[in-house]
Enzyme design. Structure first.
Site, PDB file in Angstrom:
ATOM      1  N   LEU A 103      28.796  95.309  16.697  1.00  0.00           N
ATOM      2  CA  LEU A 103      27.957  94.485  17.558  1.00  0.00           C
ATOM      3  C   LEU A 103      27.739  93.172  16.815  1.00  0.00           C
ATOM      4  O   LEU A 103      27.568  93.165  15.592  1.00  0.00           O
ATOM      5  CB  LEU A 103      26.608  95.158  17.831  1.00  0.00           C
ATOM      6  CG  LEU A 103      26.617  96.436  18.688  1.00  0.00           C
ATOM      7  CD1 LEU A 103      25.211  97.006  18.788  1.00  0.00           C
ATOM      8  CD2 LEU A 103      27.180  96.167  20.078  1.00  0.00           C
ATOM      9  N   ASP A 104      27.724  92.054  17.539  1.00  0.00           N
ATOM     10  CA  ASP A 104      27.463  90.767  16.910  1.00  0.00           C
ATOM     11  C   ASP A 104      26.111  90.794  16.204  1.00  0.00           C
ATOM     12  O   ASP A 104      25.225  91.589  16.555  1.00  0.00           O
ATOM     13  CB  ASP A 104      27.460  89.646  17.948  1.00  0.00           C
ATOM     14  CG  ASP A 104      28.836  89.393  18.543  1.00  0.00           C
ATOM     15  OD1 ASP A 104      29.831  89.844  17.935  1.00  0.00           O
ATOM     16  OD2 ASP A 104      28.907  88.750  19.607  1.00  0.00           O
ATOM     17  N   ALA A 105      25.934  89.905  15.253  1.00  0.00           N
ATOM     18  CA  ALA A 105      24.687  89.872  14.480  1.00  0.00           C
ATOM     19  C   ALA A 105      23.469  89.721  15.380  1.00  0.00           C
ATOM     20  O   ALA A 105      22.417  90.350  15.139  1.00  0.00           O
ATOM     21  CB  ALA A 105      24.735  88.742  13.461  1.00  0.00           C
ATOM     22  N   HIS A 201      33.434  89.250  20.945  1.00  0.00           N
ATOM     23  CA  HIS A 201      32.469  88.480  21.745  1.00  0.00           C
ATOM     24  C   HIS A 201      32.753  88.615  23.240  1.00  0.00           C
ATOM     25  O   HIS A 201      32.497  87.684  24.016  1.00  0.00           O
ATOM     26  CB  HIS A 201      32.501  86.996  21.364  1.00  0.00           C
ATOM     27  CG  HIS A 201      32.365  86.727  19.900  1.00  0.00           C
ATOM     28  ND1 HIS A 201      31.385  87.301  19.112  1.00  0.00           N
ATOM     29  CD2 HIS A 201      33.084  85.932  19.069  1.00  0.00           C
ATOM     30  CE1 HIS A 201      31.503  86.867  17.865  1.00  0.00           C
ATOM     31  NE2 HIS A 201      32.540  86.049  17.811  1.00  0.00           N
TER      32      HIS A 201
END
Length: 259
Positions: A103-105, A201
């Site tokens: 998962l993105d930050a 993303h």
């Protein structure tokens, strides 16, 4: 058995991660470095080590679910010293633990950890079409044309996303809480997306392609798993039923929905 598959089943890393360990020269079979992908081992006679630590198959795999908070990298270490998910899971108790996917930050929500590389490979492989459900706070309101484009498969400049399931979510719907906090900012709305792949993303790029910037993003379902009422930073072991639903993925491919 192929060496990288053995390493994945032993809980050392995912299949891809096991290949990286081999090419880095960190894997030995009977004391000799084996870096050629596709090399095989005989489980009855061969001794396998990674960085000198013996590897054995086990049926006692570990499965943990984390509510990943924002501002936390999905990595087990960071050379720049930034906060990462390894700080939130018991790596000393389960040294072979690793996250299934990323998962993105700034993205919150369901992150699965396991020592079972085979299950991780099944969950992530595009051919298995494992569903992931996201809730996004976006600028503007999706129109019928936006929804239609997303449901047909939208072009994202360099590649194209497969068709997604789209739903408008009301601000007072319980599923919206992780992205709206105390309220929906003026000119924004909440949307739910179910996707079946894991491009980098992807959800942000899909929504941007139809003209809507993502402000906050949250994953609440991954395959048969649901985050439920967990809180940010909270960790728990999967139930026996949840664990069985994951291990059933080893029986074969095909669509695996959200239950």
């Amino acid at each position: 058995m192929r060496l990288q598959r053995f390493l994945a089943r032993a809980g050392v890393a995912s299949r891809r991660g096991s290949e990286d360990l081999m090419t880095a020269g960190r894997v030995r079979v009977n004391g000799e470095v084996v870096s050629e992908l596709g090399s095989k081992v005989d489980l009855a006679v061969d001794a396998v080590t990674v960085d000198g630590v013996p590897c054995t198959l086990t049926d006692d795999h570990v499965y943990l679910m984390l509510f990943k908070p924002a501002g936390c990298l999905t990595t087990m270490s960071d050379p720049q010293g930034r906060r990462c998910v390894a700080e939130l899971v018991p790596t000393h108790t389960y040294p072979g633990l690793f996250p299934v996917g990323r998962l993105d930050a700034d993205t919150t929500g369901l992150l699965l950890f396991t020592t079972n590389g085979e299950v991780a490979n099944r969950m992530l492989h595009p051919s298995n079409h494992v569903e992931k459900h996201y809730v996004a706070l976006v600028r503007g309101t999706l129109g019928a044309g936006d929804v239609r484009r997303l449901e047909q498969g939208v072009s994202m400049r360099t590649d194209k996303a497969r068709p997604a399931q789209v739903e408008r979510i009301g601000p007072h719907d319980g599923r919206a809480l992780p992205v709206v906090g105390e309220g929906v900012p003026y000119g924004c709305s909440v949307v739910g997306l179910t996707i079946h792949e894991g491009k980098k993303h992807q959800v942000k790029r899909m929504l941007k392609a139809v003209g809507h910037e993502v402000i906050r993003l949250h994953r609440d379902e991954f395959g048969p798993l649901k985050l439920g009422r967990m809180l940010p930073g909270q960790l728990r072991r999967l139930s026996f039923a949840e664990q069985a639903s994951l291990e059933a993925l080893l029986e074969g491919g095909g669509d695996h929905g959200r239950g």
